[in-house]
Design a protein around this motif. Structure first.
Motif, PDB file in Angstrom:
ATOM      1  N   ILE A 175       0.736  -1.213  -0.115  1.00  0.00           N
ATOM      2  CA  ILE A 175      -0.022  -0.141   0.014  1.00  0.00           C
ATOM      3  C   ILE A 175       0.836   1.262  -0.069  1.00  0.00           C
ATOM      4  N   THR A 176       0.430   2.415  -0.311  1.00  0.00           N
ATOM      5  CA  THR A 176       0.894   3.560  -0.209  1.00  0.00           C
ATOM      6  C   THR A 176       0.101   4.665  -0.159  1.00  0.00           C
ATOM      7  N   PHE A 177       0.369   5.892   0.718  1.00  0.00           N
ATOM      8  CA  PHE A 177      -0.427   6.920   0.960  1.00  0.00           C
ATOM      9  C   PHE A 177       0.072   8.095  -0.109  1.00  0.00           C
ATOM     10  N   ASP A 178       1.169   7.786  -1.021  1.00  0.00           N
ATOM     11  CA  ASP A 178       1.891   8.778  -1.500  1.00  0.00           C
ATOM     12  C   ASP A 178       0.859   8.704  -3.177  1.00  0.00           C
ATOM     13  N   GLU A 179       0.218   9.674  -3.303  1.00  0.00           N
ATOM     14  CA  GLU A 179      -0.704   9.389  -4.661  1.00  0.00           C
ATOM     15  C   GLU A 179       0.104   9.718  -5.886  1.00  0.00           C
ATOM     16  N   ARG A 204       8.550  -4.088 -19.557  1.00  0.00           N
ATOM     17  CA  ARG A 204       7.396  -3.934 -19.860  1.00  0.00           C
ATOM     18  C   ARG A 204       6.476  -4.987 -18.927  1.00  0.00           C
ATOM     19  N   ILE A 205       6.946  -5.579 -17.834  1.00  0.00           N
ATOM     20  CA  ILE A 205       6.233  -6.834 -17.267  1.00  0.00           C
ATOM     21  C   ILE A 205       6.215  -6.232 -15.757  1.00  0.00           C
ATOM     22  N   PRO A 206       5.145  -5.819 -15.194  1.00  0.00           N
ATOM     23  CA  PRO A 206       4.987  -5.435 -14.056  1.00  0.00           C
ATOM     24  C   PRO A 206       5.424  -6.586 -12.844  1.00  0.00           C
ATOM     25  N   VAL A 207       6.347  -5.953 -12.128  1.00  0.00           N
ATOM     26  CA  VAL A 207       6.961  -6.833 -10.736  1.00  0.00           C
ATOM     27  C   VAL A 207       6.343  -6.350  -9.750  1.00  0.00           C
ATOM     28  N   PHE A 208       6.007  -5.307  -9.449  1.00  0.00           N
ATOM     29  CA  PHE A 208       5.569  -4.477  -8.225  1.00  0.00           C
ATOM     30  C   PHE A 208       4.475  -3.589  -8.272  1.00  0.00           C
ATOM     31  N   TYR A 209       3.252  -3.638  -7.505  1.00  0.00           N
ATOM     32  CA  TYR A 209       2.210  -2.875  -7.588  1.00  0.00           C
ATOM     33  C   TYR A 209       2.166  -1.916  -6.361  1.00  0.00           C
ATOM     34  N   TYR A 210       2.160  -0.739  -6.413  1.00  0.00           N
ATOM     35  CA  TYR A 210       1.893   0.309  -5.434  1.00  0.00           C
ATOM     36  C   TYR A 210       0.402   0.586  -5.416  1.00  0.00           C
ATOM     37  N   ILE A 211      -0.310   0.320  -4.282  1.00  0.00           N
ATOM     38  CA  ILE A 211      -1.987   0.460  -4.405  1.00  0.00           C
ATOM     39  C   ILE A 211      -2.257   1.607  -3.421  1.00  0.00           C
ATOM     40  N   TYR A 212      -2.875   2.459  -3.863  1.00  0.00           N
ATOM     41  CA  TYR A 212      -3.245   3.782  -3.200  1.00  0.00           C
ATOM     42  C   TYR A 212      -4.469   3.513  -2.336  1.00  0.00           C
TER      43      TYR A 212
END
Length: 176
Positions: free
Chosen positions: A107-111, A152-160
């Motif tokens: 998770i992230t709180f940084d938009e 071009r393959i995602p390895v990490f997701y920041y979820i807001y």
């Protein structure tokens, strides 16, 4: 005027964070902590279900290991070992010899880390922003995210997540 400026605390030495730009957030009791974590996991499950309807191997990167775009500005600060230790340490090859996609998320709180807005996407969507039709734009969900990708393959997701939505979950504990 003399004010006591003890409004916001600072992290102690025993709470090691990878980034100076990730806030330390805590709540009063375990009941709130569990409710907030359950809410986050439910939201993350929905998120990944929309992006990877057939499923994907995913694991959470500890919030304390999260880095932001601000950390990337100083190339001496983010070492290549950070990526091996946090993203690539558990890669395995499938029976076909290809590396299996294992997604990490946090998770992230940084938009600013989350410039992409989740929409109803085509089945072949794999993590980069496609051209959306006006119908898709109207059907956008409020969850924003960002990615780190390799070839071009995602390895990490920041979820807001917003602090407001987390506080709303914590407040429900005392009103229910």
């Amino acid at each position: 005027m003399n004010f006591n400026k003890n409004i916001i605390g600072t992290r102690s030495g025993d709470t090691e964070f990878e980034s100076a730009y990730v806030p330390f957030i805590s709540f009063a009791n375990d009941e709130q902590k569990k409710a907030i974590e359950n809410y986050i996991f439910m939201q993350v499950d929905e998120f990944f279900q929309k992006i990877y309807p057939t499923g994907v191997i995913r694991t959470q990167l500890s919030y304390s290991k999260l880095i932001t775009e601000e950390d990337f500005k100083d190339f001496n600060k983010v070492k290549i070992s950070y990526f091996y230790e946090n993203f690539f340490h558990d890669l395995e090859r499938g029976s076909d010899g290809k590396l299996e996609l294992k997604i990490k998320w946090s998770i992230t709180f940084d938009e600013r880390c989350t410039p992409i807005k989740l929409a109803n996407l085509p089945q072949n969507y794999r993590g980069y922003e496609p051209k959306l039709s006006s119908k898709d734009v109207k059907n956008c969900l409020p969850r924003k995210y960002g990615i780190i990708e390799i070839n071009r393959i995602p390895v990490f997701y920041y979820i807001y997540f917003t602090l407001k939505e987390i506080l709303d979950v914590a407040k429900q504990i005392h009103t229910s």
